[in-house]
Design an enzyme around this catalytic site. Sequence first.
Site, PDB file in Angstrom:
ATOM      1  N   ASP A 330       0.860  -1.178   0.000  1.00 25.86           N
ATOM      2  CA  ASP A 330       0.000   0.000   0.000  1.00 25.86           C
ATOM      3  C   ASP A 330       0.899   1.232   0.000  1.00 25.86           C
ATOM      4  OD1 ASP A 330      -2.250   1.608   0.088  1.00 25.86           O
ATOM      5  OD2 ASP A 330      -3.184   0.519   1.732  1.00 25.86           O
ATOM      6  N   GLU A 531     -10.084   7.059   4.828  1.00 24.99           N
ATOM      7  CA  GLU A 531      -9.018   6.454   5.622  1.00 24.99           C
ATOM      8  C   GLU A 531      -8.915   7.095   7.004  1.00 24.99           C
ATOM      9  OE1 GLU A 531      -5.466   5.170   3.611  1.00 24.99           O
ATOM     10  OE2 GLU A 531      -6.428   5.323   1.666  1.00 24.99           O
TER      11      GLU A 531
END
Length: 857
Positions: A330, A531
């Site tokens: 990621d 997020e």
Amino acid sequence: MKTTIKPLAMLVALAAVTACSNEQVEEKDSQQSMQKETMNNINIWPALDFEVKQDAEVEAKVKVLLATMTLEQKVAQMIQPEIRDITIEDMRKYGFGSYLNGGGSFPNNNKQSTPEDWIKLAEAMYQASIDDSIDGSKIPTMWGTDAVHGHNNVIGATLFPHNIGLGAMNNPALIEKIAEITAKEVMVTGIDWVFAPTVAVARDDRWGRTYESYSEDPDIVREYSASIVKGLQGHADGDFLSDKRVISTVKHFLGDGGTEQGDDQGDNIASEQDLFDIHAQGYVGGLTAGSQSVMASFNSWHGEKIHGKKYLLTDVLKDKMGFDGFVVGDWNGHGQIKGCSNEDCPQAVNAGLDMYMVPTDAWKPLYENTIAQVKSGIIPQSRIDDAVTRILRVKFRAGLFDKPSPANREYSGKTELIGADAHREVARQAVRESLVLLKNKGNVLPLAPKQHVLVAGNGADNIGKQSGGWTVTWQGTGNNNNDFPGGTSIYDGIAEKVNAAGGKVTLNVDGEFTDKPDVAIVVFGEDPYAEGHGDRDNLDYQRGEKTDLALLEKLKAQGIPVVSVFISGRPMWVNAELNASDAFVAAWLPGSEGNGVSDVLFTLPNGEVAHDFTGKLSFSWPNDANQAVVNKGDDDYKPLLPYGFGLRYGEENTLGDDLNAELTIDANAQLKEVFFDGKMHKPWLMWLVSGDERLQPNANTHTLNSLSYRTVDRLVQEDSIQLTFLGKERAGIRLVSKSNFREDLRSAIENNAKLTFMVNVLEKPTAPIVVSMACQKAESSDDNCGAAIDVTDDLSGRLHHGWSQVSIDLACFAKKGMSFGDMVAPFELITDGKATIQLSNIIYDPQIKEVANISCQ
């Protein structure tokens, strides 16, 4: 950014030191070592029966090609840069195995890029990757994108409800259809690879990614994961990875939904059995169905970052479960491993990471360091060969060596597919099926359309708000209805229904009217986030700012039946709002087809019900603001509304108007005033200013005369900004009230708060830099006030020292004439000269007790 490429001898020495250091740590902390041994029970993990089997012809092709590749070509396959940080010539020179566009990143840095712009970039990158004139390689690259609720980075695309809403509808067949449509719209723009599905099982609703989770029930997540993968990639016995399909990614491996206190990128301390039973079920579903890539997670498991966790990435995922695709990192996740940086991390590859996602200019030193580490033996050549074998295997399976170039594929350029009517109809159906009716006092719903309907609330005519994060921009902010051509707001759908039946509809955000309406529909809820920017301390909706509750109570006091449509990325404590509503609908984040809401709220003109509520809670609804962890099967399971709850028309209402609405959270937590921590906090906005011009950022890069702006990473993705001052004229940033009204921040000065912000100075200022605040004594007068403090010397002294905190006592500004009860701009940073400065975490913080490090002079 200053980068360092380590000499080979230094790398060898570092490896020896690291090995000794690791041995000392293990000897020193034997208790932790014993705990890890008890966690590592490989027998918990099953060998999966994959629907996609290895093919001898593909394996032979991979072996032959691998044998011809140089080390440099192999490492290039393992590097995934971002479109803002590489050029076409970089692709031609290095031949990267893949590249990505981050959320809110667009071709030419243009938010309004057309599908043709996306195709042009895809074609150019592809042709550069197979141009062997420099690097000798003809291996086609892949473009990866976060199409997580439709092709959400592209203007005009169909946007489906976020995962939490899809979980409420519990319809795997529709899920597969949604994924198939997403694949089509992605392929129109020439992109090969989608970073979806997210298969997290959220356990703590404070987590900012809860809406990316289908359910707290791992069974739903497992089933949905398989459906999404089949929709994106096709069926193993059908058109698997044909010209009509894209490569999928199950993410984030492993345990991201189970971190302590819902902390994004935090620590999951679940037992290994729970890790499999709860958090791994999405991988059982998605990998069995044939997903070709897995994205490693930011989170830790018992204190160890997953990106560097060999036991999970290699021993479990690859060896035991049998996954033969590749593992991609990621966003600079490798840099979070202990002892690593974004530019240097052999630990990640050795743990089992096959592809670094490195979306900054750190890609070049990472590439060079990785090559050096293979040559020195820090990274075994066999590990490189395994990683590249996996990447090539997926490319051959996906037909990338045989398919036409991106501009010439079956769906490329068929822009009529972007937001096609047929696609929007599927999204509209998903909206209808995702709605959950929590309250229906006196059967106020369904509504007859032939009456006077007042539509209120700031979410009523706001497609950006109803779509949430990961919508055009990463955070889903900075958008307006013009950014969603072809989409409909919730108000649009209501107006269509009411007007067609001969009724009357009035739109007023504040709930004002001339003629008293028969009913009011109030649409309100969370503003977009993504997020960690969505992490919360508790589940109290609106916290101290109860403007939506005031609107509901005002309408109710006037004797008007109130129907609340609540937009949110998670269940929230809304007892007061429930009390003030006759009917209450959890609409989640429905996406671009807001008209799906009115399909269910209203009858047909003849009084028949066309669409009843069918959605059921896939997350338990909390009983108080602190009940963030409440999941079916818990020993002490006492939610307000249980998992699976959802009324249909005519069913007995269970919620009255007497729910406990007393807030019990710690009031001290409300004292800190956070303006910016990667996103702006209400009611504040950020403006870029240069001379007499100003611009509100709505993308991750902007240029405004003498100021260049871009988002950067400090701790997590895009949690900071970089300002490059060009010295042409006075320029900087200004934080202002969204309403342009004065805000009362006297509590900050009364609590002895400090102005704090994180700063990283990359270029020394050539002229004074001042931090200032502005106030206005009266709304109708020109009696402006404010104060400024010169911070030039302090910032100059921080040049190339990395990130550090600036602290200024608010009393300094008060002494210079700042009136905190009349605040209009709580922070400005301005200069006439040149400089490059990165900023993050702008806060008025009463919890900082030490003396400020900048004087009042």
